[in-house]
Design a protein around this motif. Structure first.
Motif, PDB file in Angstrom:
ATOM      1  N   ASP A  49       0.765  -1.266  -0.041  1.00 47.83           N
ATOM      2  CA  ASP A  49      -0.058   0.043  -0.064  1.00 47.83           C
ATOM      3  C   ASP A  49       0.854   1.373   0.132  1.00 47.83           C
ATOM      4  OD1 ASP A  49       0.966   0.164   2.491  1.00 47.83           O
ATOM      5  OD2 ASP A  49      -0.902  -0.321   3.672  1.00 47.83           O
ATOM      6  N   GLY A  50       2.251   1.216   0.075  1.00 53.06           N
ATOM      7  CA  GLY A  50       3.077   2.247  -0.048  1.00 53.06           C
ATOM      8  C   GLY A  50       3.348   2.978   1.226  1.00 53.06           C
ATOM      9  N   MET A  51       2.950   2.518   2.324  1.00 56.59           N
ATOM     10  CA  MET A  51       2.925   2.951   3.654  1.00 56.59           C
ATOM     11  C   MET A  51       4.063   2.156   4.502  1.00 56.59           C
ATOM     12  SD  MET A  51       0.672   5.130   4.230  1.00 56.59           S
ATOM     13  CE  MET A  51       0.845   5.131   6.012  1.00 56.59           C
ATOM     14  N   CYS A  52       5.243   2.822   4.730  1.00 59.62           N
ATOM     15  CA  CYS A  52       6.381   2.294   5.129  1.00 59.62           C
ATOM     16  C   CYS A  52       6.678   2.853   6.464  1.00 59.62           C
ATOM     17  CB  CYS A  52       7.597   2.730   4.267  1.00 59.62           C
ATOM     18  SG  CYS A  52       7.560   2.527   2.369  1.00 59.62           S
ATOM     19  N   LEU A  53       7.410   1.810   7.194  1.00 54.58           N
ATOM     20  CA  LEU A  53       7.959   2.361   8.489  1.00 54.58           C
ATOM     21  C   LEU A  53       9.040   3.088   8.264  1.00 54.58           C
ATOM     22  CD1 LEU A  53       8.230  -1.091  10.384  1.00 54.58           C
ATOM     23  CD2 LEU A  53       6.546   0.567  11.110  1.00 54.58           C
ATOM     24  N   GLY A 109      -0.189   6.694   9.596  1.00 48.59           N
ATOM     25  CA  GLY A 109       0.979   6.921   9.634  1.00 48.59           C
ATOM     26  C   GLY A 109       1.986   6.664  10.812  1.00 48.59           C
ATOM     27  N   ASP A 110       0.914   6.527  12.163  1.00 47.07           N
ATOM     28  CA  ASP A 110       1.523   6.312  13.392  1.00 47.07           C
ATOM     29  C   ASP A 110       2.281   5.023  13.415  1.00 47.07           C
ATOM     30  OD1 ASP A 110       0.879   8.788  14.245  1.00 47.07           O
ATOM     31  OD2 ASP A 110      -0.647   8.063  15.522  1.00 47.07           O
ATOM     32  N   GLU A 111       3.425   4.739  14.028  1.00 42.13           N
ATOM     33  CA  GLU A 111       4.102   3.545  13.963  1.00 42.13           C
ATOM     34  C   GLU A 111       4.185   2.693  15.605  1.00 42.13           C
ATOM     35  OE1 GLU A 111       8.110   3.682  12.442  1.00 42.13           O
ATOM     36  OE2 GLU A 111       7.428   4.833  10.984  1.00 42.13           O
ATOM     37  N   ILE A 112       4.039   1.708  15.712  1.00 40.24           N
ATOM     38  CA  ILE A 112       4.284   0.909  16.951  1.00 40.24           C
ATOM     39  C   ILE A 112       5.255   0.223  17.045  1.00 40.24           C
ATOM     40  CG2 ILE A 112       2.839  -0.599  18.445  1.00 40.24           C
ATOM     41  CD1 ILE A 112       0.120  -0.008  16.757  1.00 40.24           C
ATOM     42  N   GLY A 134       5.272  -2.019  13.491  1.00 43.67           N
ATOM     43  CA  GLY A 134       4.262  -2.209  12.677  1.00 43.67           C
ATOM     44  C   GLY A 134       3.448  -0.709  12.333  1.00 43.67           C
ATOM     45  N   LEU A 135       2.889  -0.684  11.314  1.00 39.10           N
ATOM     46  CA  LEU A 135       2.078   0.736  10.974  1.00 39.10           C
ATOM     47  C   LEU A 135       0.737   0.514  11.770  1.00 39.10           C
ATOM     48  CD1 LEU A 135       2.993   1.431   7.519  1.00 39.10           C
ATOM     49  CD2 LEU A 135       3.614   3.046   9.411  1.00 39.10           C
ATOM     50  N   TRP A 136       0.238   1.457  12.303  1.00 39.73           N
ATOM     51  CA  TRP A 136      -1.342   1.418  12.934  1.00 39.73           C
ATOM     52  C   TRP A 136      -2.232   1.375  11.805  1.00 39.73           C
ATOM     53  CZ3 TRP A 136      -5.401   5.107  12.374  1.00 39.73           C
ATOM     54  CH2 TRP A 136      -6.284   4.773  12.975  1.00 39.73           C
ATOM     55  N   HIS A 137      -3.277   0.830  12.040  1.00 41.87           N
ATOM     56  CA  HIS A 137      -4.568   0.932  11.163  1.00 41.87           C
ATOM     57  C   HIS A 137      -5.719   0.594  11.837  1.00 41.87           C
ATOM     58  CE1 HIS A 137      -4.310  -3.520  10.807  1.00 41.87           C
ATOM     59  NE2 HIS A 137      -3.021  -3.514  10.578  1.00 41.87           N
ATOM     60  N   GLU A 138      -6.899   0.748  11.319  1.00 41.31           N
ATOM     61  CA  GLU A 138      -7.914   1.053  12.105  1.00 41.31           C
ATOM     62  C   GLU A 138      -8.388  -0.476  12.617  1.00 41.31           C
ATOM     63  OE1 GLU A 138     -11.346   3.415  10.931  1.00 41.31           O
ATOM     64  OE2 GLU A 138     -10.014   4.763   9.868  1.00 41.31           O
ATOM     65  N   ASP A 139      -7.843  -1.311  12.081  1.00 39.77           N
ATOM     66  CA  ASP A 139      -8.554  -2.755  12.331  1.00 39.77           C
ATOM     67  C   ASP A 139      -7.516  -3.242  13.321  1.00 39.77           C
ATOM     68  OD1 ASP A 139     -10.580  -2.908  10.460  1.00 39.77           O
ATOM     69  OD2 ASP A 139      -8.974  -3.431   8.909  1.00 39.77           O
ATOM     70  N   GLN A 140      -7.706  -4.625  13.812  1.00 37.19           N
ATOM     71  CA  GLN A 140      -6.550  -5.277  14.660  1.00 37.19           C
ATOM     72  C   GLN A 140      -5.160  -5.113  13.917  1.00 37.19           C
ATOM     73  OE1 GLN A 140      -7.625  -8.997  16.449  1.00 37.19           O
ATOM     74  NE2 GLN A 140      -5.958  -9.887  15.330  1.00 37.19           N
ATOM     75  N   VAL A 141      -4.275  -4.721  15.163  1.00 35.22           N
ATOM     76  CA  VAL A 141      -2.621  -4.685  14.713  1.00 35.22           C
ATOM     77  C   VAL A 141      -2.251  -6.053  15.204  1.00 35.22           C
ATOM     78  CG1 VAL A 141      -0.683  -3.461  14.364  1.00 35.22           C
ATOM     79  CG2 VAL A 141      -3.055  -2.333  14.450  1.00 35.22           C
TER      80      VAL A 141
END
Length: 168
Positions: free
Chosen positions: A11-15, A42-45, A70-77
């Protein structure tokens, strides 16, 4: 088709912040984060062991080490944490990573603020490296007041932003 992160059909979203991970050891724990507060795209965990294996020397030191990200997203991470191993008794090396029995520490990198900090974590299951599966019921990166003595204390705040108000 490779995206800018080098992932096929990604998806082009990188750490960009939590990137200095140790080499894979073949040993992993999975951390499942079910609910989050105060996160944005864009927030990282980052998963840490504050007393993990940090070098390959048999008489080496332990210290703080990033072992998963990992990158945060609205679903389970779901994030895999790398478990280290001390193979010195068998003529091998120490493999950097988390040490079994140590507590899991979690930090967030807020991309919009360009700041990283430890966050409020509530484990529903597990919470130590070596548990194989740990489930985080709540991970909060909300800014606010974390001092229980303050008038505006909020137990769900994960980052003290200096806004605490006290009686004069």
């Amino acid at each position: 088709d490779m995206d800018i992160c080098g992932e096929c059909f990604g998806d082009g979203m990188c750490l960009v912040y939590f990137t200095e991970l140790p080499m894979e050891t073949g040993l992993n724990d999975i951390i499942i984060i079910e609910n989050t507060l105060g996160f944005d795209e864009g927030d990282e965990i980052g998963l840490f062991d504050n007393y993990g294996i940090i070098d390959t020397e048999c008489e080496g030191e332990n210290g703080e080490i990033l072992v998963g990200a990992g990158l945060w997203h609205e679903d389970q991470v779901d994030i895999l944490g790398i478990i280290g191993a001390d193979l010195c008794d068998f003529g091998g090396d120490r493999l950097p990573g988390a040490e079994v029995g140590n507590n899991i520490s979690i930090r967030v990198y807020k991309s919009d603020l360009d700041v990283a900090y430890e966050v409020l974590v509530e484990f529903a299951f597990g919470g130590q490296w070596g548990d194989e599966i740990s489930v985080v019921n709540l991970l909060s990166a909300l800014p606010g007041c974390t001092d229980p003595e303050a008038l505006n204390y909020d137990e769900l705040v994960g980052f003290d932003d200096g806004s605490c108000i006290y009686n004069q």
